[in-house]
Enzyme design. Structure first.
Site, PDB file in Angstrom:
ATOM      1  N   ASP A  31       2.523 -75.844  51.983  1.00 15.69           N
ATOM      2  CA  ASP A  31       3.853 -75.807  52.586  1.00 15.69           C
ATOM      3  C   ASP A  31       4.317 -77.236  52.857  1.00 15.69           C
ATOM      4  OD1 ASP A  31       5.514 -73.455  54.445  1.00 15.69           O
ATOM      5  OD2 ASP A  31       5.929 -75.579  54.799  1.00 15.69           O
ATOM      6  N   ASN A  88       7.134 -63.452  56.599  1.00 15.80           N
ATOM      7  CA  ASN A  88       8.416 -63.266  57.272  1.00 15.80           C
ATOM      8  C   ASN A  88       9.327 -62.447  56.370  1.00 15.80           C
ATOM      9  OD1 ASN A  88       7.733 -64.884  59.543  1.00 15.80           O
ATOM     10  ND2 ASN A  88       8.073 -66.725  58.316  1.00 15.80           N
ATOM     11  N   GLN A  95      13.026 -65.549  57.636  1.00 19.86           N
ATOM     12  CA  GLN A  95      12.704 -65.794  56.228  1.00 19.86           C
ATOM     13  C   GLN A  95      13.778 -66.710  55.662  1.00 19.86           C
ATOM     14  OE1 GLN A  95      12.410 -62.334  53.664  1.00 19.86           O
ATOM     15  NE2 GLN A  95      11.933 -63.592  51.859  1.00 19.86           N
ATOM     16  N   SER A  96      13.351 -67.857  55.132  1.00 23.53           N
ATOM     17  CA  SER A  96      14.342 -68.843  54.663  1.00 23.53           C
ATOM     18  C   SER A  96      14.381 -68.958  53.145  1.00 23.53           C
ATOM     19  CB  SER A  96      14.042 -70.207  55.283  1.00 23.53           C
ATOM     20  OG  SER A  96      12.772 -70.659  54.882  1.00 23.53           O
ATOM     21  N   HIS A 101       6.667 -64.503  50.087  1.00 24.49           N
ATOM     22  CA  HIS A 101       5.584 -65.482  50.186  1.00 24.49           C
ATOM     23  C   HIS A 101       4.763 -65.193  51.427  1.00 24.49           C
ATOM     24  CE1 HIS A 101       9.229 -67.079  52.074  1.00 24.49           C
ATOM     25  NE2 HIS A 101       8.440 -67.672  52.967  1.00 24.49           N
TER      26      HIS A 101
END
Ligand code: DGP
Length: 115
Positions: A31, A88, A95-96, A101
């Site tokens: 990340d 998420n 969640q972006s 994922h």
């Protein structure tokens, strides 16, 4: 066909990432904003946008995704001290990136409950 996300671009080698694991079903990479000493994202190569879509995905694909998450954590040497897997889903979970994922977080004691 959904819009290409940053993770589509990582999967297709269009933008760089620190890849830590790859097999037939998943790609795992670090990340860019790590929240723990080890913070890796695992994506299935067969794209889904969200966790909620697993409800209608072929069971073999769901199994391959979850099995690979465990494989990645083992590969990273996290099984001894433990780790957390977070997925998420949607707005309230922040969640972006609209490409499913799993976050693998480890390398320190993690607090509970999450924020
Ligand atoms: P989420 O909030 O669950 O959608 O988490 C998305 C994560 O993706 C977030 O922790 C930061 C990470 N991320 C965003 N853009 C990039 C990128 O370009 N490269 C990498 N490696 N990670 C990214």
């Amino acid at each position: 066909m959904t819009e290409a996300t940053i993770f589509d671009k990582i999967l297709h080698g269009e933008i760089p990432a620190q890849i830590v694991f790859e097999d037939d079903s998943v790609l795992a990479f670090r990340d860019v904003h790590p929240q723990a000493p080890t913070h890796v994202l695992v994506i299935p190569k067969k794209k889904l946008a969200r966790f909620s879509e697993l409800a209608t995905a072929p069971v073999a694909d769901v199994a391959a995704f979850f099995s690979s998450i465990a494989k990645v954590a083992n590969h990273l040497g996290l099984e001894k001290n433990g780790y957390r897997v977070v997925i998420n889903n949607g707005r309230d979970a922040q969640q972006s990136v609209e490409y499913i994922h799993a976050h693998i977080l480890g390398g320190r004691a993690l607090s509970w409950p999450p924020g």
